[in-house]
Design a protein around this motif. Structure first.
Motif, short mmCIF file in Angstrom:
data_model
loop_
_atom_site.label_atom_id
_atom_site.label_comp_id
_atom_site.label_asym_id
_atom_site.label_seq_id
_atom_site.Cartn_x
_atom_site.Cartn_y
_atom_site.Cartn_z
N LEU A 13 -58.08 6.64 18.42
CA LEU A 13 -57.58 7.30 18.84
C LEU A 13 -56.49 7.40 19.57
O LEU A 13 -55.49 7.78 19.97
CB LEU A 13 -58.04 8.68 19.41
CG LEU A 13 -57.64 9.50 19.84
CD1 LEU A 13 -57.03 10.64 18.95
CD2 LEU A 13 -58.90 10.42 20.18
N THR A 14 -56.61 6.69 20.55
CA THR A 14 -55.19 5.61 21.47
C THR A 14 -53.99 5.53 20.56
O THR A 14 -52.79 5.25 21.19
CB THR A 14 -55.69 4.34 22.28
OG1 THR A 14 -56.94 5.46 22.91
CG2 THR A 14 -54.85 4.62 23.85
N ILE B 137 -51.68 8.38 19.64
CA ILE B 137 -51.15 9.08 20.85
C ILE B 137 -50.05 7.43 21.21
O ILE B 137 -49.01 8.24 21.25
CB ILE B 137 -52.44 8.66 21.44
CG1 ILE B 137 -53.62 9.88 21.41
CG2 ILE B 137 -51.65 9.13 22.83
CD1 ILE B 137 -54.90 10.12 22.65
N ALA C 82 -51.79 16.87 18.08
CA ALA C 82 -53.30 18.30 17.55
C ALA C 82 -53.64 17.07 16.49
O ALA C 82 -55.25 17.22 17.08
CB ALA C 82 -52.35 19.41 17.78
N THR D 237 -54.59 14.81 15.40
CA THR D 237 -55.20 13.32 15.70
C THR D 237 -56.25 13.61 16.07
O THR D 237 -57.67 13.34 16.52
CB THR D 237 -54.75 11.95 15.77
OG1 THR D 237 -53.18 11.24 15.37
CG2 THR D 237 -55.12 10.79 16.69
N HIS D 238 -56.04 14.28 17.47
CA HIS D 238 -56.99 14.75 18.08
C HIS D 238 -58.69 15.83 17.97
O HIS D 238 -59.34 15.46 17.57
CB HIS D 238 -57.03 16.15 19.96
CG HIS D 238 -57.80 16.25 20.48
ND1 HIS D 238 -58.77 15.27 21.38
CD2 HIS D 238 -58.26 17.60 20.80
CE1 HIS D 238 -59.74 15.80 22.11
NE2 HIS D 238 -59.23 17.28 21.77
N SER E 234 -60.45 13.35 15.22
CA SER E 234 -61.01 12.39 15.92
C SER E 234 -62.11 13.33 16.50
O SER E 234 -63.82 12.88 16.39
CB SER E 234 -60.16 11.81 17.36
OG SER E 234 -61.31 11.72 18.14
#
Length: 377
Positions: free
Chosen positions: A296-297, A300, A338, A340-341, A344
């Motif tokens: 996730l990081t 981002i 968004a 990706t978030h 996750s």
């Protein structure tokens, strides 16, 4: 007096333990703070390295593909040379890992025709991906490059449904709609400035499709190379080098190279070699960033890097962009972040639901076992 002396000894011993305890805790706190600082410093260094290498790769490739100074109209040859560099580096690192394991953990590679044939379907997609990426970069500016290739997330959703039969949540689809809206607005605004080549947009869409296909085929092919990314990189690039040779013949790039006036210029080959090293390094630093942070990081960080890359390109090439152009870029970046978030969070919820289901199943088995024992008794 004896009791007083004993009491005094106990008090002094207690005071010593207290002072030792305080100093020990202070030392532990200091070590923990130092360890945390070192960890943050490593993460910052890895993320910065990823940004530098990734952005450098785009600018170096842009120069090689469409520089007025170089005037080399051979994008497939540039891509072929970069794949050749990767193969050579895989062999060298594999040999170093064999003889000096402390310096390299790269697996030893030895060509196997059977494995190469199993990897071939992925290699065809891989050739399409890197070719269309470079062709897109050749025909569009670096500042628009991120928007031009922004539909990979949308193709991920489409291909996951059509090939893997996986459905997507409404929230994720909304994020994709934001990305598509940003893409359409970006194309329109880039056209308004007069700097848009529509073939670059077509190549960007095809590159996005190949990026999504590459992720699907990679999962299927990994078992053929013992789930080793290093071996996959080796076989993939060997196959790519072979596939590029007939493509160079068809497109006439060998004739272009024959009349290219800088073909013997050492500066040209130094720049080509640099692009090959950067191309190989991007795979390594990507894995390193995921290892030190999280997937996730990493996503981002990639989104933020794309934003920084756009700003740097606008400043470097002294471009003037409209407010709507900047809005289109923000829509693509926000939609990608968004998405990706959302994915996750959905993965985390699915994982927790599986754990609860497994726990409930275990409890049911335990209860049924006790009931059978009681009935037997």
């Amino acid at each position: 007096m004896v009791n007083n002396r004993k009491h005094g000894d106990r008090m002094r011993s207690y005071g010593h333990r207290q002072r030792y305890g305080y100093s020990h805790r202070n030392a532990m706190d200091a070590n923990a703070a130092k360890s945390l600082f070192v960890q943050y410093a490593k993460i910052t260094g890895v993320v910065a390295l990823y940004w530098v290498i990734s952005i450098s790769m785009v600018f170096v490739n842009k120069y090689l593909l469409s520089s007025d100074d170089l005037k080399l109209d051979a994008p497939l040859f540039v891509t072929l040379f970069q794949c050749s560099c990767t193969v050579v580096l895989c062999v060298i690192l594999g040999m170093i890992g064999t003889f000096v394991p402390a310096l390299s953990s790269f697996p030893k590679v030895r060509f196997d025709y059977k494995v190469s044939r199993e990897v071939l379907p992925l290699s065809v997609v891989f050739v399409g991906m890197i070719t269309f990426n470079n062709l897109c970069l050749k025909y569009v500016g670096v500042s628009f490059y991120n928007v031009g290739r922004s539909l990979s997330t949308v193709f991920n959703v489409i291909l996951s449904y059509t090939i893997l039969k996986q459905t997507t949540s409404v929230k994720a689809i909304i994020c994709c709609c934001i990305i598509i809206g940003g893409f359409i607005m970006g194309v329109d605004q880039e056209g308004e400035t007069g700097g848009l080549h529509y073939m670059g947009v077509v190549y960007g869409i095809l590159a996005s499709l190949c990026v999504s296909l590459n992720a699907i085929f990679t999962k299927k092919v990994l078992p053929a190379v013992d789930n080793s990314i290093g071996k996959l990189q080796y076989y993939n690039n060997i196959n790519a080098c072979i596939l590029f040779i007939p493509l160079l013949l068809i497109t006439g790039e060998f004739q272009v190279l024959y009349v290219f006036d800088k073909i013997t210029d050492p500066n040209f080959w130094a720049l080509m070699t640099m692009s090959g090293l950067i191309g190989f390094s991007i795979g390594y630093v990507t894995g390193l960033q995921i290892q030190f942070t999280s997937p996730l990081t990493h996503n981002i960080s990639g989104t933020a890097k794309a934003c920084a890359q756009t700003i740097i390109a606008v400043c470097w090439y002294s471009e003037i962009k409209t407010v709507l152009w900047w809005l289109s870029n923000m829509m693509v970046l926000v939609g990608s972040g968004a998405y990706t978030h959302v994915k996750s969070v959905e993965m985390k919820q699915a994982h927790e639901a599986n754990l609860k289901a497994m726990k409930a199943e275990d409890e049911e088995v335990l209860v049924n076992g006790k009931t059978e024992e009681e009935e037997t008794v």
